[in-house]
Design a protein around this motif. Structure first.
Motif, PDB file in Angstrom:
ATOM      1  N   THR A   5       0.798  -1.207   0.000  1.00  0.00           N
ATOM      2  CA  THR A   5       0.000   0.000   0.000  1.00  0.00           C
ATOM      3  C   THR A   5       0.830   1.255   0.000  1.00  0.00           C
ATOM      4  O   THR A   5       0.729   2.086  -0.877  1.00  0.00           O
ATOM      5  CB  THR A   5      -0.896   0.004   1.261  1.00  0.00           C
ATOM      6  OG1 THR A   5      -1.573  -1.231   1.314  1.00  0.00           O
ATOM      7  CG2 THR A   5      -1.886   1.116   1.178  1.00  0.00           C
ATOM      8  N   PHE A  74     -12.650   1.155  -6.292  1.00  0.00           N
ATOM      9  CA  PHE A  74     -12.371   0.128  -5.291  1.00  0.00           C
ATOM     10  C   PHE A  74     -12.597  -1.269  -5.862  1.00  0.00           C
ATOM     11  O   PHE A  74     -11.889  -2.219  -5.500  1.00  0.00           O
ATOM     12  CB  PHE A  74     -13.232   0.347  -4.042  1.00  0.00           C
ATOM     13  CG  PHE A  74     -12.636   1.308  -3.058  1.00  0.00           C
ATOM     14  CD1 PHE A  74     -11.487   0.975  -2.361  1.00  0.00           C
ATOM     15  CD2 PHE A  74     -13.210   2.550  -2.826  1.00  0.00           C
ATOM     16  CE1 PHE A  74     -10.916   1.856  -1.450  1.00  0.00           C
ATOM     17  CE2 PHE A  74     -12.656   3.444  -1.930  1.00  0.00           C
ATOM     18  CZ  PHE A  74     -11.501   3.099  -1.228  1.00  0.00           C
ATOM     19  N   ALA A  75     -13.574  -1.400  -6.763  1.00  0.00           N
ATOM     20  CA  ALA A  75     -13.802  -2.694  -7.412  1.00  0.00           C
ATOM     21  C   ALA A  75     -12.604  -3.089  -8.267  1.00  0.00           C
ATOM     22  O   ALA A  75     -12.171  -4.259  -8.261  1.00  0.00           O
ATOM     23  CB  ALA A  75     -15.072  -2.638  -8.263  1.00  0.00           C
ATOM     24  N   LEU A  77      -9.497  -1.973  -7.818  1.00  0.00           N
ATOM     25  CA  LEU A  77      -8.395  -2.243  -6.892  1.00  0.00           C
ATOM     26  C   LEU A  77      -8.513  -3.650  -6.307  1.00  0.00           C
ATOM     27  O   LEU A  77      -7.505  -4.352  -6.122  1.00  0.00           O
ATOM     28  CB  LEU A  77      -8.381  -1.204  -5.769  1.00  0.00           C
ATOM     29  CG  LEU A  77      -7.928   0.204  -6.155  1.00  0.00           C
ATOM     30  CD1 LEU A  77      -8.168   1.172  -5.001  1.00  0.00           C
ATOM     31  CD2 LEU A  77      -6.464   0.216  -6.562  1.00  0.00           C
ATOM     32  N   TRP A  78      -9.728  -4.067  -6.012  1.00  0.00           N
ATOM     33  CA  TRP A  78      -9.946  -5.416  -5.480  1.00  0.00           C
ATOM     34  C   TRP A  78      -9.558  -6.468  -6.518  1.00  0.00           C
ATOM     35  O   TRP A  78      -8.905  -7.461  -6.190  1.00  0.00           O
ATOM     36  CB  TRP A  78     -11.407  -5.569  -5.082  1.00  0.00           C
ATOM     37  CG  TRP A  78     -11.735  -6.941  -4.563  1.00  0.00           C
ATOM     38  CD1 TRP A  78     -11.455  -7.449  -3.334  1.00  0.00           C
ATOM     39  CD2 TRP A  78     -12.403  -7.982  -5.294  1.00  0.00           C
ATOM     40  NE1 TRP A  78     -11.908  -8.747  -3.234  1.00  0.00           N
ATOM     41  CE2 TRP A  78     -12.484  -9.099  -4.416  1.00  0.00           C
ATOM     42  CE3 TRP A  78     -12.946  -8.062  -6.572  1.00  0.00           C
ATOM     43  CZ2 TRP A  78     -13.089 -10.292  -4.817  1.00  0.00           C
ATOM     44  CZ3 TRP A  78     -13.539  -9.252  -6.959  1.00  0.00           C
ATOM     45  CH2 TRP A  78     -13.605 -10.344  -6.100  1.00  0.00           C
ATOM     46  N   MET A  79      -9.927  -6.235  -7.786  1.00  0.00           N
ATOM     47  CA  MET A  79      -9.565  -7.179  -8.843  1.00  0.00           C
ATOM     48  C   MET A  79      -8.056  -7.195  -9.081  1.00  0.00           C
ATOM     49  O   MET A  79      -7.487  -8.233  -9.434  1.00  0.00           O
ATOM     50  CB  MET A  79     -10.303  -6.826 -10.139  1.00  0.00           C
ATOM     51  CG  MET A  79     -11.798  -7.123 -10.079  1.00  0.00           C
ATOM     52  SD  MET A  79     -12.624  -6.883 -11.680  1.00  0.00           S
ATOM     53  CE  MET A  79     -12.555  -5.096 -11.836  1.00  0.00           C
ATOM     54  N   ASP A  81      -5.960  -6.748  -6.721  1.00  0.00           N
ATOM     55  CA  ASP A  81      -5.392  -7.193  -5.444  1.00  0.00           C
ATOM     56  C   ASP A  81      -4.447  -6.140  -4.860  1.00  0.00           C
ATOM     57  O   ASP A  81      -3.384  -6.467  -4.319  1.00  0.00           O
ATOM     58  CB  ASP A  81      -4.650  -8.526  -5.617  1.00  0.00           C
ATOM     59  CG  ASP A  81      -4.477  -9.256  -4.280  1.00  0.00           C
ATOM     60  OD1 ASP A  81      -5.164  -8.879  -3.308  1.00  0.00           O
ATOM     61  OD2 ASP A  81      -3.639 -10.173  -4.216  1.00  0.00           O
ATOM     62  N   LYS A  83      -4.003  -3.304  -2.062  1.00  0.00           N
ATOM     63  CA  LYS A  83      -4.563  -2.934  -0.764  1.00  0.00           C
ATOM     64  C   LYS A  83      -4.552  -1.418  -0.588  1.00  0.00           C
ATOM     65  O   LYS A  83      -3.620  -0.746  -0.992  1.00  0.00           O
ATOM     66  CB  LYS A  83      -3.773  -3.598   0.365  1.00  0.00           C
ATOM     67  CG  LYS A  83      -3.835  -5.129   0.342  1.00  0.00           C
ATOM     68  CD  LYS A  83      -3.137  -5.714   1.532  1.00  0.00           C
ATOM     69  CE  LYS A  83      -3.149  -7.244   1.471  1.00  0.00           C
ATOM     70  NZ  LYS A  83      -4.515  -7.775   1.460  1.00  0.00           N
TER      71      LYS A  83
END
Length: 328
Positions: A5, A74-75, A77-79, A81, A83
């Motif tokens: 991060t 954020f979606a 960023l989640w895909m 991976d 943080k």
């Protein structure tokens, strides 16, 4: 492989650090393509807002579009991976940047547009590069503020006035408080461009997502209290415009903004403010059916000359003007 991060960097692989990149003028066509893409994303703001605001009040509109943009990022960023930082230092930076780059100036400009014609607003808002130049040359001095860039800023403003029409200047002064408020918002934009350099150690998408989430949540309570969104009846056109503006103007636009800051520096990044004028006029003609300004050709020439003057790297200019001599 997941990215850490606090150590995520805005600079692409193989490029130098933002400071070095800006200082040496080591730029390529991809950097300027990002600048044009940013101008395209942000130039859609005015026509899309004009479609949404008749049935969605300003506070609710800004809050909803920010939350939609944050959810979209954020979606992704989640895909990927990636943080999001949880330390207070990072979120303090995100919050400060969002307040001076979006929440405060957008609310002020939205209020001012009740009293100032749209054409005057565009002219006043296009002074961001000039304020950025003055702040850089007189206060921060974090990058070279050359005479050529000042000329470029003035040319760009002249082109903006030509496109909007000289008749727009006649309306200045009738609502001086609202006009001063727009200038304060413009100064806030310029300060945000400079402050944004502190975020160069973070992934641009992380910065954009965190900033937009903060901005949307800050305005959510006033939206619930003042606008009472459950009582609103937005049109389908307004809903589509809000979603598109959230994804294109806010999410992608803000991410490109931080990428340009790291690659091009503050003064060159601010030059996109002038590129947004002709693009915005074209979008207004296509989406809203507005007429083409009579001085469009002259304005475009001045705008492009101003952008060129603000974006040509100093080292390249020296090589063009002083062939065979060592640039010092």
């Amino acid at each position: 492989m997941p990215q850490s991060t606090s150590s995520s960097h805005a600079v692409a692989a193989g490029s130098s650090s933002p400071a070095a990149n800006t200082a040496t003028g080591a730029r390529n066509w991809r950097d300027y393509a990002l600048l044009v893409a940013l101008a395209c994303c942000w130039s859609s703001t005015y026509p899309l807002a004009k479609l949404a605001l008749p049935t969605i009040p300003p506070i609710t509109f800004i809050s909803v579009r920010s939350l939609i943009a944050a959810a979209f990022l954020f979606a992704i960023l989640w895909m990927r991976d990636v943080k999001v930082p949880t330390d207070a230092k990072a979120w303090k930076l995100f919050a400060t940047q969002q307040l001076i780059n979006s929440t405060f100036p957008f609310l002020v400009i939205t209020w001012s547009q009740q009293y100032v014609p749209a054409s005057n607003t565009v002219v006043l808002a296009s002074t961001t590069p000039i304020f950025a130049f003055l702040i850089t040359s007189l206060i921060t001095r974090h990058e070279p503020a050359t005479l050529l860039k000042l000329v470029g800023a003035i040319l760009g403003l002249a082109g903006t006035i030509a496109i909007i029409g000289l008749d727009a200047l006649r309306g200045f002064g009738s609502d001086i408080i609202a006009e001063i408020a727009i200038l304060l918002a413009t100064i806030s934009f310029a300060c945000a461009t400079i402050f944004g350099l502190r975020l160069s150690d973070y992934d641009p998408m992380v910065v954009a997502a965190g900033s937009l989430l903060f901005g949307g949540l800050v305005l959510l309570p006033p939206s619930l209290i003042i606008d009472q969104p459950w009582t609103l009846h937005p049109t389908f056109q307004a809903i589509v415009a809000t979603v598109v503006m959230g994804i294109v103007s806010s999410a992608l636009g803000l991410m490109l903004f931080y990428m340009c800051l790291g690659r091009l520096g503050t003064l060159t990044t601010n030059a996109q403010g002038y590129l947004r004028i002709p693009i915005g006029v074209a979008l207004s003609v296509l989406l809203l059916g507005e007429s083409v300004p009579s001085n469009l050709a002259l304005g475009l020439l001045l705008v492009m000359a101003g952008v060129a003057a603000m974006t040509v790297p100093a080292e390249r200019l020296k090589r063009l003007t002083l062939p065979g001599r060592d640039a010092r």
